[in-house]
Motif scaffolding. Structure first.
Motif, mmCIF file in Angstrom:
data_model
loop_
_atom_site.group_PDB
_atom_site.id
_atom_site.type_symbol
_atom_site.label_atom_id
_atom_site.label_comp_id
_atom_site.label_asym_id
_atom_site.label_seq_id
_atom_site.Cartn_x
_atom_site.Cartn_y
_atom_site.Cartn_z
ATOM 1 N N UNK A 367 4.994 0.218 3.558
ATOM 2 C CA UNK A 367 4.588 -0.859 2.653
ATOM 3 C C UNK A 367 3.605 -0.313 1.626
ATOM 4 N N UNK A 368 3.430 -1.041 0.523
ATOM 5 C CA UNK A 368 2.434 -0.637 -0.478
ATOM 6 C C UNK A 368 1.043 -0.575 0.146
ATOM 7 N N UNK A 369 0.787 -1.481 1.090
ATOM 8 C CA UNK A 369 -0.528 -1.499 1.750
ATOM 9 C C UNK A 369 -0.747 -0.222 2.558
ATOM 10 N N UNK A 370 0.305 0.247 3.259
ATOM 11 C CA UNK A 370 0.191 1.487 4.031
ATOM 12 C C UNK A 370 0.000 2.688 3.109
ATOM 13 N N UNK A 371 0.736 2.699 1.997
ATOM 14 C CA UNK A 371 0.561 3.797 1.029
ATOM 15 C C UNK A 371 -0.866 3.799 0.480
ATOM 16 N N UNK A 391 -8.695 -1.209 -7.544
ATOM 17 C CA UNK A 391 -7.703 -1.852 -8.411
ATOM 18 C C UNK A 391 -6.719 -0.830 -8.965
ATOM 19 N N UNK A 392 -7.245 0.300 -9.405
ATOM 20 C CA UNK A 392 -6.363 1.357 -9.942
ATOM 21 C C UNK A 392 -5.515 1.937 -8.818
ATOM 22 N N UNK A 393 -6.171 2.189 -7.674
ATOM 23 C CA UNK A 393 -5.473 2.818 -6.550
ATOM 24 C C UNK A 393 -4.313 1.999 -6.036
ATOM 25 N N UNK A 394 -4.463 0.694 -5.993
ATOM 26 C CA UNK A 394 -3.376 -0.157 -5.513
ATOM 27 C C UNK A 394 -2.175 -0.094 -6.457
ATOM 28 N N UNK A 395 -2.437 0.000 -7.758
ATOM 29 C CA UNK A 395 -1.329 0.156 -8.709
ATOM 30 C C UNK A 395 -0.607 1.483 -8.468
ATOM 31 N N UNK A 396 -1.414 2.532 -8.253
ATOM 32 C CA UNK A 396 -0.813 3.851 -7.990
ATOM 33 C C UNK A 396 0.008 3.805 -6.703
ATOM 34 N N UNK A 397 -0.487 3.081 -5.691
ATOM 35 C CA UNK A 397 0.215 3.004 -4.402
ATOM 36 C C UNK A 397 1.601 2.396 -4.561
ATOM 37 N N UNK A 398 1.723 1.408 -5.467
ATOM 38 C CA UNK A 398 3.041 0.790 -5.667
ATOM 39 C C UNK A 398 4.030 1.790 -6.243
ATOM 40 N N UNK A 399 3.533 2.791 -6.980
ATOM 41 C CA UNK A 399 4.422 3.781 -7.584
ATOM 42 C C UNK A 399 4.892 4.816 -6.566
ATOM 43 N N UNK A 409 0.195 13.305 -1.478
ATOM 44 C CA UNK A 409 0.038 14.197 -2.626
ATOM 45 C C UNK A 409 -0.846 13.555 -3.690
ATOM 46 N N UNK A 410 -0.563 12.295 -4.008
ATOM 47 C CA UNK A 410 -1.364 11.603 -5.011
ATOM 48 C C UNK A 410 -2.802 11.468 -4.534
ATOM 49 N N UNK A 411 -2.984 11.167 -3.261
ATOM 50 C CA UNK A 411 -4.338 11.061 -2.719
ATOM 51 C C UNK A 411 -5.110 12.352 -2.884
ATOM 52 N N UNK A 412 -4.435 13.478 -2.638
ATOM 53 C CA UNK A 412 -5.088 14.767 -2.840
ATOM 54 C C UNK A 412 -5.465 14.992 -4.287
ATOM 55 N N UNK A 413 -4.586 14.563 -5.214
ATOM 56 C CA UNK A 413 -4.853 14.756 -6.643
ATOM 57 C C UNK A 413 -6.006 13.879 -7.120
ATOM 58 N N UNK A 414 -6.174 12.695 -6.508
ATOM 59 C CA UNK A 414 -7.212 11.757 -6.937
ATOM 60 C C UNK A 414 -8.585 12.077 -6.350
ATOM 61 N N UNK A 415 -8.612 12.919 -5.332
ATOM 62 C CA UNK A 415 -9.866 13.202 -4.644
ATOM 63 C C UNK A 415 -10.883 13.831 -5.599
ATOM 64 N N UNK A 416 -12.133 13.377 -5.506
ATOM 65 C CA UNK A 416 -13.236 13.902 -6.317
ATOM 66 C C UNK A 416 -13.029 13.703 -7.818
#
Length: 1226
Positions: A367-371, A391-399, A409-416
């Motif tokens: 689900x988007x929530x799990x992502x 707010x931004x992260x939830x939009x990214x999760x839907x993608x 992968x996206x989580x790693x890219x967003x870190x820091x």
């Protein structure tokens, strides 16, 4: 992959050229002009690459330009490296003895790097770069200065956050569901192998899900063996069988007996043995090609013997039904048990359909929530996330479209990253729709890598096959050898490699496969989709298509590598026969790994590989290295752990760039190893007596890290000499093993003085002291603290995790270990002079220290023959002191004098082993209710008569109980029947044991329904054993030499009701004998047992049993009919049956090759043998009614027509020739 990604990795080579060209060329007179020109060209090219990396440039022309640039850049790198080799040679020549200097003048390398040759080559490179520069300008590339030099994110190096699938969200229930399906299906279904499939697109988390299923405790308990095989696109049954075999056991541990062995070892008649030998010599039995499929399957059959198994075939692509049938049928033929399982993961539903799986699970997206939960865990961990980021992260999760890989992968890219950077990623990279969605997300993570060299390290992982585990140190050594790790200042290349590794792990471009004992990443793997990305970036460097120069290759074919390919290779992993190749052709190799078990000497042509940085010969049988190995001056890593290597040559000291030397224990090091001041890896050092071999050689090796074992410390004179090893300065050593020769002469030892000088650094995690003959340990060992001389203080060894004291024969007192806060394992062995474990063992206990041994999980006392007392903590208010609060494993063995034992609660104990000691330790330990105990072993306790009943009533988790050699033990209490979790029970060599529980009286409180293995041997007084313990889950049953057992008939009646039985041995018990395994069933029921028992056991056999021997009763007029279903029997022995003729269905045994008929007094007709087309040998003995005449017309009852097709016939021990005349009754 688009041009900008490739440009990024080429920048590494160009930057290295910029860095090294000025340094190397400036050392050669007359090259100033060409050096300046080269530097200017490279600067311009680098600015073009900055432009190419910053924007997408269409068209094949750019790709061609980049390819040309890469070729010229590598050519220039080779020239500068050749020059560097020349400079190193001059430096080393200055330290060589005169004789070796003269020899080096005649070396085959004396022509290398002549200044004029170098000038011409640089001039040619400059011309090529000038042409490429013009081409780049014509393509619209502009000179663009690089932005600020990027730094690695410091927070990315917290390695403790990486673990096996550390972020696993949204599928815990699914794991339990799949586990239940597999276990239930294989329990209720009578199939030999059940198939299951997990289907889903790439990146959906099939492998991660299956890995959690694979490691689930219920799966571990359900199957005997667990095998993980990565399949990928190439589906080759032979390769898969080899992988399964490798997972099960190493090939040298699996020994397969030939048919000849089986025959010879079971025949008691010499004539029959000789006849069988002749028979086998003239047939194909036992003659198997070592390389053949048949040989592999035989080894696999042996490895799988009596085992249930689960095989995971990860990432399967094969849709060819005949290939699947070939694989499954062969595996079926190697399997001796029922209720096994194969689970495949695949992207294609057609694969599951082809396999005809029993259950197929089509994996859905998260689900988007799990992502979003995954992204949160990757970016902020357990911290609260600011609302603006959410707010931004939830939009990214839907993608992420439900793909765990994309979320990771996206989580790693967003870190820091800042809020602006989160917005940029959302808008720029994720605001599109298309088929290659996951590829775009993966490339996002690649683009997010801050350094070009880091991108190059990632891309070069593509050389390894999909699914291959990559050892972390080896991968870093590979990057280092290729020049991707250019450290700055005091930072080492390996340190930078560790950082790169952690960044790739954090960005999910690599995944943790294994960790070592200290939590460090030992090996990693790359997801298939990530591997595809790495391949697309490395592009032409890994393949020969399009006329590209191949630079990285795994060669596993018999064919020779052409010279035009070989001369451009920089990395070569060579499998198979190496002698067909001329290694001088591989003139630019940086990495060479040889895997050829037939290789016994290093090819001389390797001598010419002057660029070589990493040489690995560990998978060969080389015993000696040649002297010319010292000419490979640029070598950084030498892995010579071949298990055959005896010694290293004296010229090794000239490898002044050597950083990692891998050898096995026992290899003789050359003199002056201390001159290799760059060494970081040296696991073994033997102190020698000659100059250059003494312990002071270690003094200059302060970069050593990892593990170090120092042997022959009895050759060290005193503390001052020992101090020259400078162990206290080796801050990167994690494990130190100090060993004296315990078998030395009777001279007065100076071990105490020597050990005083061997103080380690306080960073040490593992300490082993072996063979020490001092009466007491020196101060630093007693205190478990090392002296900081400049500050005049003591620094505790608080980082120690494991300590082992072994064979310290003269030692009278044990050091203070109790205050070490991280100590998890303490092993005390062979301290034969210690009489008391006194209060000093616990350390100083006061109001500030109320917990002793706070982290200790495992404690072993072994071979302490004089130990009589183990004292308690001495302290005011000692009752409030917690001792061993986390102790889980306690072993006390061969401490027969131990009479006093501390009254410390051991409520956390899971594993208790008392062996060769008195009953006193048990008495004290059993005062604590051991409710967490999973394993209990009681062995060699002569004064033990009974075990307390409560011990069993209060242990719901006990899995394994072993009781051996307790000479006075009389009975086991009824509480044994309440052990509902017990899986393994072994009772052996207890001669006075008369009774094992009365489970019938305890039925209301449960029974050992989980029992899988039951062994009772050499208990000659045992009269009763409860039949209730012979339960339906039993896989192994062994009853041996129980001459007084009275209820054997009841146990025999249970045998047909054991559906999972794979091994049975009943020997020396009353009048019954049974041996049952995967390849043999041997039953003697001539005195005890029924036909129903025999039939029941035959039904437990699968159709692949090889040998069947049945001794029945003369009153039984028929053979058990279940035999007819065992169509793969090749040897059948029938004895003491009362039938007059063999049943017609015997002819259905199409594989039967040997038939023995013994003491069947009424047997007269052998008509059924006519149908046995594969039979080659018939042996008849003690069957007087069988008549054999030479001619069919001579006797109406002659059985000759029924057996005349058999190659070898032996009657009453005498071979019958086909043309000989025989008459009368036998």
């Amino acid at each position: 992959m688009e041009g900008e990604a490739v440009a990024a990795v080429i920048k590494v080579v160009v930057q290295n050229l910029i860095d090294h060209s000025k340094k190397e060329i400036s050392l050669i007179q007359g090259l100033d002009k060409e050096a300046a020109k080269l530097g200017g060209s490279l600067d311009t090219i680098q600015q073009f690459l900055n432009d190419a990396e910053s924007r997408t440039i269409p068209g094949g022309a750019v790709k061609n330009w980049l390819r040309q640039l890469e070729d010229v850049a590598f050519d220039a790198d080779n020239v500068l490296d050749e020059l560097n080799y020349h400079l190193l040679s001059k430096r080393i020549k200055s330290i060589k003895p005169m004789k070796q200097k003269v020899l080096s003048c005649f070396s085959s390398f004396s022509h290398i790097a002549h200044p004029r040759n170098i000038a011409l080559k640089i001039q040619e490179i400059n011309e090529n770069l000038e042409y490429i520069q013009k081409e780049g300008a014509g393509l619209g590339l502009k000179e663009r200065l690089a932005n600020d030099v990027p730094n690695l994110p410091h927070d990315a190096f917290e390695t403790d956050s990486f673990s096996h699938d550390s972020i696993f969200i949204g599928r815990d229930e699914l794991v339990s569901e799949i586990v239940e399906i597999i276990n239930t299906s294989t329990t209720t279904d009578e199939r030999v192998i059940s198939m299951f499939a997990i289907v889903g697109m790439g990146g959906l988390g099939k492998t991660t899900l299956t890995r959690n299923v694979f490691h689930h405790p219920k799966i571990k308990a359900h199957f005997g063996s667990h095998i993980w095989v990565h399949v990928s696109q190439i589906f080759d049954p032979i390769i898969l069988f080899k992988k399964i075999l490798k997972e099960l056991t190493s090939s040298d541990q699996v020994e397969i007996g030939s048919s000849q062995d089986i025959l010879e070892n079971t025949s008691s008649d010499q004539v029959e043995v000789q006849s069988r030998q002749v028979f086998l010599e003239k047939t194909s039995f036992g003659q198997v090609d070592v390389e053949s499929r048949q040989d592999i399957l035989k080894r696999l059959q042996k490895a799988l013997k009596d085992k249930t198994y689960l095989v995971i075939l990860d990432d399967s692509w094969n849709q060819d039904r005949p290939k699947w049938d070939d694989f499954i049928n062969s595996l079926f033929g190697c399997t001796s048990t029922k209720r096994n399982a194969i689970v495949i993961t695949t992207r294609n539903m057609e694969v599951a359909s082809t396999l005809q799986s029993l259950h197929t699970h089509e994996l859905k997206g998260l689900s988007d929530e799990d992502c979003w939960s995954i992204i949160k865990a990757k970016t902020f961990g357990k911290k609260d996330i600011p609302s603006e980021f959410e707010a931004i992260g939830r939009k990214i999760a839907t993608r992420c479209q439900g793909l765990p890989l994309a979320a990771n992968v996206v989580g790693g890219a967003l870190c820091n990253k800042s809020e602006e950077e989160w917005l940029s990623i959302e808008e720029k990279w994720l605001s599109y729709n298309g088929k290659d969605h996951i590829t775009k997300i993966l490339k996002l993570s690649f683009d997010n890598l801050s350094l070009p060299s880091l991108k190059k390290c990632f891309a070069c992982c593509s050389i390894f096959p999909k699914g291959r585990k990559m050892k972390s140190p080896e991968l870093i050594e590979y990057w280092m050898a290729e020049g991707f790790l250019e450290a700055n200042g005091s930072s080492e290349m390996e340190c930078l490699g560790d950082k790169f590794m952690n960044v790739l792990l954090h960005n999910s471009l690599l995944q943790v496969a294994e960790r070592d004992d200290y939590g460090n990443v030992e090996s990693c793997v790359m997801h298939d989709l990530v591997h595809d990305l790495a391949c697309s970036i490395s592009g032409s460097s890994n393949n020969t298509e399009g006329g590209s120069r191949v630079r990285y290759m795994i060669h596993d074919e018999e064919s020779r590598i052409p010279k035009e390919v070989a001369k451009y290779l920089r990395t070569l992993l060579f499998k198979g026969n190496i002698y067909g190749n001329k290694f001088a052709d591989f003139e630019h190799l940086h990495v060479l790994i040889l895997a050829d078990y037939e290789c016994k000497r290093l090819p001389g042509s390797i001598r010419k590989l002057i660029h070589l940085r990493k040489l690995d010969i560990s998978l060969t049988r080389i015993k000696y290295l040649p002297n010319w190995i010292g000419e490979l001056h640029q070598l950084q890593t030498l892995n010579s752990g071949t298990r055959r290597l005896r010694e290293l040559p004296s010229t090794l000291k000239y490898l002044i760039n050597l950083r990692h030397l891998y050898i096995d224990d026992g290899v003789e090091l050359p003199a002056e190893i201390g001159s290799l001041t760059s060494l970081q890896t040296l696991k073994y050092f033997k102190v020698g007596g000659k100059n250059g071999c003494k312990i002071e050689e270690l003094g200059s090796l302060n970069g050593l890290k990892g593990n170090l074992k120092i042997s022959n410390l009895d050759r060290v004179d005193n503390k001052e000499v020992a101090g020259k090893a400078s162990l206290s300065a080796k801050s990167k050593l994690l494990s130190l093993h100090l060993r004296w020769n315990m078998y030395r002469g009777s001279e007065t030892p100076n071990d105490e003085n020597v050990l005083e000088g061997l103080q380690p650094h306080s960073n040490l995690k593992n300490l082993v002291i072996e063979g020490f003959k001092g009466k007491k340990f020196p101060s630093w060992t007693q205190k478990m603290a090392v002296e900081n001389v400049p500050q005049g203080s003591w620094v505790p060894l608080n980082k120690l995790i494991e300590i082992k004291l072994s064979n310290c024969l003269e030692c009278e007192e044990i050091p203070m270990f109790g205050q070490l806060p991280n100590l998890k394992s303490l092993w005390l062995e062979g301290l034969s002079n210690v009489k008391s474990v006194n209060s000093s063992f616990y350390g100083l206990v006061n109001e500030d220290t109320r917990i002793v041994f706070p982290a200790l999980e495992k404690l072993t006392l072994h071979k302490m023959q004089k130990l009589t007392e183990w004292a308690e903590v001495e302290s005011a208010g000692a009752s409030d002191v917690k001792v061993f609060p986390n102790l889980q494993h306690l072993e006390i063995s061969q401490c027969k004098q131990l009479m006093s034992f501390p009254n410390h609660p051991c409520s956390c104990l899971k594993r208790l082993i008392i062996r060769g000691a008195g009953s006193m330790p048990l008495t004290y330990i059993f005062k604590t209710k051991l409710k967490l105990l999973t394993e209990l072993c009681i062995e060699g306790i002569d004064d033990l008569e009974y075990l307390p009943n409560w011990l069993f009533y209060n242990n719901p988790n006990l899995l394994e109980l072993r009781i051996r050699m307790c000479s006075n033990l009389r009975e086991l209490p009824d509480g044994l029947g309440t052990l509902n979790s017990l899986e393994k029970l072994i009772i052996s060599e207890c001669p006075k044991l008369e009774r094992v529980a009365d489970i019938g009286a305890q039925q209301s409180q449960g029974s050992p329904t989980c029992l899988k293995s039951l062994e009772i041997c050499e208990c000659k007084a045992l009269q009763y054993f409860p039949c209730e313990m012979v339960g339906s889950l039993l896989e192994v049953l062994e009853l041996k030499n129980l001459s007084s057992l009275k209820n054997l008939p009841g146990i025999i009646d249970c045998l047909p009701k054991l559906p999972r039985l794979t091994r049975l041995r009943i020997i020396g018990v009353s009048q019954f004998m049974a041996k049952f395994s995967s390849d043999e069933l041997n039953l003697d029921v001539s005195m005890e047992g029924s036909m129903e028992t025999v039939d029941g056991l035959l039904q437990r056999c699968n159709s692949h049993s090889l040998i069947l021997k049945l001794k029945g009763r003369e009153a039984w007029g028929n053979l058990p009919e279940s035999i007819q279903h065992l169509t793969s029997i090749f040897w059948l022995e029938i004895e003491n049956y009362g039938m007059e003729e063999l049943p017609e269905w015997l002819g259905n045994l199409s594989s039967l090759s040997l038939l023995d008929l013994y003491n069947c007094k009424k047997l007269r007709r052998l008509h059924a043998i006519r149908g046995l087309t594969s039979i080659r040998m018939l042996n008849i003995r003690g069957c007087p009614e069988i008549s054999i005449e030479q001619k069919q017309s001579d006797a109406a009852d002659s059985q000759w027509p029924n057996i005349s097709h058999i190659y070898l016939i032996v009657v009453e021990g005498r071979r019958i020739e086909h043309m000989s005349l025989m008459s009368g009754c036998l």
